[in-house]
Design an enzyme around this catalytic site. Structure first.
Site, short mmCIF file in Angstrom:
data_model
loop_
_atom_site.label_atom_id
_atom_site.label_comp_id
_atom_site.label_asym_id
_atom_site.label_seq_id
_atom_site.Cartn_x
_atom_site.Cartn_y
_atom_site.Cartn_z
N GLU A 254 0.13 -5.28 -3.35
CA GLU A 254 0.69 -3.94 -3.21
C GLU A 254 1.98 -3.95 -4.02
O GLU A 254 2.99 -4.53 -3.61
CB GLU A 254 0.99 -3.59 -1.75
CG GLU A 254 1.55 -2.18 -1.61
CD GLU A 254 2.08 -1.87 -0.23
OE1 GLU A 254 2.52 -0.72 -0.03
OE2 GLU A 254 2.08 -2.76 0.64
N CYS A 288 7.44 2.19 0.66
CA CYS A 288 6.21 2.22 -0.13
C CYS A 288 5.70 3.63 -0.38
O CYS A 288 5.11 3.91 -1.42
CB CYS A 288 5.12 1.41 0.57
SG CYS A 288 5.57 -0.31 0.85
#
Length: 292
Positions: A254, A288
């Site tokens: 990620e 995020c």
């Protein structure tokens, strides 16, 4: 708020708390005041290798354990996290700087993820496939892959860890955790609770240290590690992927990206502006899913 973390902290390898082999440590500082919160064991590649070997040795028994038994461990971890929510949140706020309410929410997410993946573990089903030969049967079964290396960032250090740790444990994998050297203390405190949950030794291992590149390379190249999960920058993700290619590991990354906010002609502009500010500055920016 008074810190509740012991100092200096140690690493957790094969069911024991151990210092760095050379005795070195590094300081973790409160980002608001720059005061030292605690000293943390400054490990390196040798400690990583020890943790990997411990996880590998623990894998056969842990993977052979029934799903129901592993689920009990996850439920117990969730209970311990909620019982210690406030003390964990104080540590998280001190080392990360986020507001205490947000820190409490992040700690609660650990319990939620443990319970979620405990439920999902009970639905890890295979498949029977149709084939053209009536005398044979083709089926797909799911098995734990082995030792998983879990590398976590500074911005949501325990939420993002739980999202990696809980599913790995649920399906029978053993793990080596390497937290950011900026925010390792909440992870250390969480491992204290994992110890209280009586997980078999070697199932979970924690290594801390400032030599990120060398420790990451060992995790990504060691043949005993079968999967690497990393949340962080594009540059580091590329390096880990390159290192992991040599042993053809499974890799989950990620990495950095952009989060555009689209405001259409029929939108309420005041509401959109409030939403942009809230999302853009959440967690002081590093999040995020924030708006760029």
């Amino acid at each position: 708020m008074k810190s509740v973390i012991e100092s200096p902290t140690k690493m957790y390898i094969n069911g024991a708390w151990v210092p760095a082999l050379d005795g070195n440590s590094f300081a973790v500082r409160n980002p608001a005041t720059l005061e030292t919160i605690a000293e943390v064991a400054d490990g390196g590649t040798e400690e990583v290798r020890m943790a990997i070997e411990a996880a590998s040795a623990a894998f056969p028994a842990w993977s052979a354990m029934s799903t129901m038994e592993r689920v009990k461990y996850l439920r117990r971890i969730a209970e311990l996290v909620m019982e210690n929510r406030d003390s964990l949140a104080v540590i998280l706020t001190q080392e990360n700087g986020k507001p205490l309410v947000q820190a409490q929410g992040e700690v609660e997410s650990i319990a939620g993820l443990c319970n979620w993946f405990a439920d999902e573990a009970m639905r890890t089903n295979g498949r029977v496939l149709p084939i053209d030969n009536p005398m044979r049967r083709a089926q797909v079964i799911r098995q734990p892959i082995g030792v998983c290396a879990l590398i976590t960032p500074f911005n949501f250090p325990v939420n993002l860890l739980a999202g990696k740790l809980a599913p790995a444990l649920a399906v029978g994998c053993t793990v080596v955790v390497r937290p950011s050297c900026a925010t390792p203390l909440t992870t250390v405190a969480l491992f204290k609770l994992l110890e209280q949950a009586d997980l078999p030794k070697g199932v979970v291992n924690l290594v801390t240290g400032q030599n990120s590149a060398a420790m990451g390379e060992e995790l990504a190249t060691n043949p005993l590690v079968k999967k690497v999960s990393f949340t962080g920058s594009n540059a580091v993700g590329k390096e880990l992927l390159r290192h992991a290619a040599g042993t053809i590991k499974r890799v989950t990354l990620e990495l950095g990206g952009t989060g555009p906010m689209l405001v259409f002609a029929d939108a309420d502009l005041d509401q959109a502006a409030d939403a942009a500010a809230l999302s853009g500055f959440r967690n002081s920016g590093p999040a995020c899913s924030r708006v760029n």
